[in-house]
Design a protein around this motif. Structure first.
Motif, mmCIF file in Angstrom:
data_model
loop_
_atom_site.group_PDB
_atom_site.id
_atom_site.type_symbol
_atom_site.label_atom_id
_atom_site.label_comp_id
_atom_site.label_asym_id
_atom_site.label_seq_id
_atom_site.Cartn_x
_atom_site.Cartn_y
_atom_site.Cartn_z
ATOM 1 N N MET A 1 -24.791 30.113 15.177
ATOM 2 C CA MET A 1 -25.927 30.378 15.759
ATOM 3 C C MET A 1 -25.812 31.125 17.130
ATOM 4 O O MET A 1 -24.770 31.522 17.703
ATOM 5 C CB MET A 1 -26.617 29.157 16.501
ATOM 6 N N VAL A 2 -26.780 32.293 17.150
ATOM 7 C CA VAL A 2 -26.549 33.254 18.206
ATOM 8 C C VAL A 2 -27.322 32.678 19.204
ATOM 9 O O VAL A 2 -28.456 32.196 19.360
ATOM 10 C CB VAL A 2 -27.174 34.813 17.731
ATOM 11 N N VAL A 3 -26.748 32.911 20.610
ATOM 12 C CA VAL A 3 -27.278 32.478 21.849
ATOM 13 C C VAL A 3 -26.911 33.502 22.725
ATOM 14 O O VAL A 3 -26.104 34.233 22.899
ATOM 15 C CB VAL A 3 -26.588 31.089 22.375
ATOM 16 N N CYS A 4 -27.842 33.658 23.838
ATOM 17 C CA CYS A 4 -27.866 34.782 24.686
ATOM 18 C C CYS A 4 -28.904 34.354 25.855
ATOM 19 O O CYS A 4 -30.147 34.022 25.848
ATOM 20 C CB CYS A 4 -28.499 36.237 24.242
ATOM 21 N N GLU A 5 -28.165 34.230 27.032
ATOM 22 C CA GLU A 5 -28.751 33.749 28.488
ATOM 23 C C GLU A 5 -30.040 34.646 28.856
ATOM 24 O O GLU A 5 -29.751 35.763 29.035
ATOM 25 C CB GLU A 5 -27.835 33.735 29.402
ATOM 26 N N MET A 6 -31.182 34.242 29.347
ATOM 27 C CA MET A 6 -32.085 34.750 29.768
ATOM 28 C C MET A 6 -31.892 35.123 31.313
ATOM 29 O O MET A 6 -31.413 34.041 32.220
ATOM 30 C CB MET A 6 -33.566 34.107 29.649
ATOM 31 N N LEU A 7 -31.868 36.339 31.889
ATOM 32 C CA LEU A 7 -31.410 36.555 33.346
ATOM 33 C C LEU A 7 -32.589 37.180 33.955
ATOM 34 O O LEU A 7 -33.514 37.548 33.484
ATOM 35 C CB LEU A 7 -30.340 37.530 33.467
ATOM 36 N N ASP A 8 -32.832 36.784 35.330
ATOM 37 C CA ASP A 8 -33.720 37.333 36.056
ATOM 38 C C ASP A 8 -33.652 38.729 36.713
ATOM 39 O O ASP A 8 -32.506 39.071 37.592
ATOM 40 C CB ASP A 8 -33.980 36.392 37.389
ATOM 41 N N ASP A 9 -34.709 39.741 36.282
ATOM 42 C CA ASP A 9 -34.140 41.084 36.708
ATOM 43 C C ASP A 9 -34.467 41.229 38.328
ATOM 44 O O ASP A 9 -34.081 42.341 38.800
ATOM 45 C CB ASP A 9 -35.125 42.130 36.013
ATOM 46 N N GLN A 10 -35.031 40.555 38.894
ATOM 47 C CA GLN A 10 -35.430 40.454 40.309
ATOM 48 C C GLN A 10 -34.225 39.674 41.247
ATOM 49 O O GLN A 10 -33.918 40.658 42.303
ATOM 50 C CB GLN A 10 -36.620 39.807 40.593
ATOM 51 N N ASN A 11 -33.882 38.731 40.959
ATOM 52 C CA ASN A 11 -32.783 38.194 41.962
ATOM 53 C C ASN A 11 -31.259 38.015 41.341
ATOM 54 O O ASN A 11 -30.539 37.415 42.338
ATOM 55 C CB ASN A 11 -33.252 36.728 42.138
ATOM 56 N N GLY A 12 -31.161 38.361 40.361
ATOM 57 C CA GLY A 12 -29.655 38.624 39.747
ATOM 58 C C GLY A 12 -29.211 37.121 39.320
ATOM 59 O O GLY A 12 -28.144 36.844 38.998
ATOM 60 N N ARG A 13 -30.269 36.234 39.112
ATOM 61 C CA ARG A 13 -29.756 34.823 38.704
ATOM 62 C C ARG A 13 -30.128 34.533 37.285
ATOM 63 O O ARG A 13 -30.696 35.615 36.906
ATOM 64 C CB ARG A 13 -30.413 33.755 39.724
ATOM 65 N N ALA A 14 -29.901 33.368 36.738
ATOM 66 C CA ALA A 14 -30.499 33.001 35.620
ATOM 67 C C ALA A 14 -32.192 32.811 35.644
ATOM 68 O O ALA A 14 -32.478 32.471 36.797
ATOM 69 C CB ALA A 14 -29.881 31.725 35.075
ATOM 70 N N LEU A 15 -32.866 33.084 34.727
ATOM 71 C CA LEU A 15 -34.295 33.222 34.734
ATOM 72 C C LEU A 15 -34.469 31.522 35.085
ATOM 73 O O LEU A 15 -34.054 30.786 34.173
ATOM 74 C CB LEU A 15 -34.734 33.730 33.424
ATOM 75 N N ALA A 16 -35.601 31.394 35.569
ATOM 76 C CA ALA A 16 -36.025 29.914 36.068
ATOM 77 C C ALA A 16 -36.576 29.392 34.919
ATOM 78 O O ALA A 16 -37.323 30.332 34.169
ATOM 79 C CB ALA A 16 -37.056 29.895 37.310
ATOM 80 N N LYS A 17 -36.485 27.975 34.579
ATOM 81 C CA LYS A 17 -37.188 27.284 33.532
ATOM 82 C C LYS A 17 -38.559 27.637 33.366
ATOM 83 O O LYS A 17 -38.995 28.232 32.207
ATOM 84 C CB LYS A 17 -36.994 26.054 33.451
ATOM 85 N N ASN A 18 -39.301 27.651 34.307
ATOM 86 C CA ASN A 18 -40.878 28.039 34.301
ATOM 87 C C ASN A 18 -41.160 29.353 33.700
ATOM 88 O O ASN A 18 -42.065 29.574 32.959
ATOM 89 C CB ASN A 18 -41.546 27.392 35.500
#
Length: 245
Positions: free
Chosen positions: A194-211
């Motif tokens: 399975m391919v997995v790739c994390e979602m990142l936040d373009d604005q704050n440099g963190r992982a994208l919030a769950k919501n």
């Protein structure tokens, strides 16, 4: 194929159907762990367009999670073990190798080696990575079909696709996207690569919030699944398999 349509929750069944159809889903591990959402899709189904989608809209590392049994058969080691072994030649590595307590979210990493398929050129363009990913799914499939395969004759390392080796006990041993995605593959009756790739936040440099990840899923008609849902469904699947034997 045991999709378990009569017993799984509606959301899990939607995720199973999407994966069986070669579609992308969104997979969240759990609050208090990495608390990250990953684009997730079967390795056999990946196209260059999917690689482009992941690198542009997700932005994290594109990895391929592999079943533990297949990884063992293919001779794929954990990267931390490789570095420990290499420390015999370079003592500087002893200062950087992963140690117990290093990871704030888990006891160890699931990283194995980084590879390119031998038919790729540089290995990094979307079409090269898609080929490597497809071939990883294919070799796992062949392994489970009882074929004698030689990993090194098809892949080389270093490369541009990270492989992840799932824990033997999957979600009962470790709750990473590696294990969660492989558990979903087993439930869906598809090749456990399975391919997995994390979602990142373009604005704050963190992982994208769950919501925010959920909103993205709704906007793009992607099923959003949480780790707890996968564990519950996997336990049901295990029970159904034990009854068959």
């Amino acid at each position: 194929m045991d999709s378990g349509a009569q017993k799984y929750s509606e959301n899990i069944q939607r995720a199973i159907t999407a994966l069986q159809n070669g579609e992308m889903i969104l997979l969240f591990d759990m609050d208090g762990r990495e608390a990250e959402t990953d684009f997730t899709i079967a390795a056999n189904a990946v196209t260059p367009a999917d690689v482009r989608w992941m690198r542009k809209d997700a932005g994290g590392l594109i990895c391929v999670a592999l079943d533990s049994e297949a990884s063992e058969e293919l001779g794929l080691p954990f990267m931390a073990d490789i570095v420990r072994e290499a420390n015999q030649c370079s003592t500087a590595l002893s200062k950087i190798v992963e140690k117990g307590g290093d990871l704030k979210y888990d006891s160890r990493s699931s990283f194995s080696i980084w590879v390119n398929h031998r038919d790729t050129r540089t290995g990094i363009p979307d079409n090269d990575r898609a080929l490597t990913i497809n071939k990883l799914g294919e070799i796992v499939d062949r392994t489970f079909n009882g074929e004698e395969v030689h990993f090194g004759s098809e892949f080389r390392t270093p490369g541009h696709v990270a492989t992840l080796r799932a824990a033997k006990g999957l979600v009962h041993e470790r709750m990473g996207q590696t294990e969660l995605s492989i558990a979903l593959a087993k439930i869906a009756g598809i090749t456990p690569a399975m391919v997995v790739c994390e979602m990142l936040d373009d604005q704050n440099g963190r992982a994208l919030a769950k919501n925010d990840a959920k909103q993205y899923g709704e906007a793009h008609n992607l099923v959003f699944v949480e780790g707890e849902e996968v564990v519950e469904a996997y336990d049901m699947w295990l029970t159904s398999q034990s009854r068959k034997t």
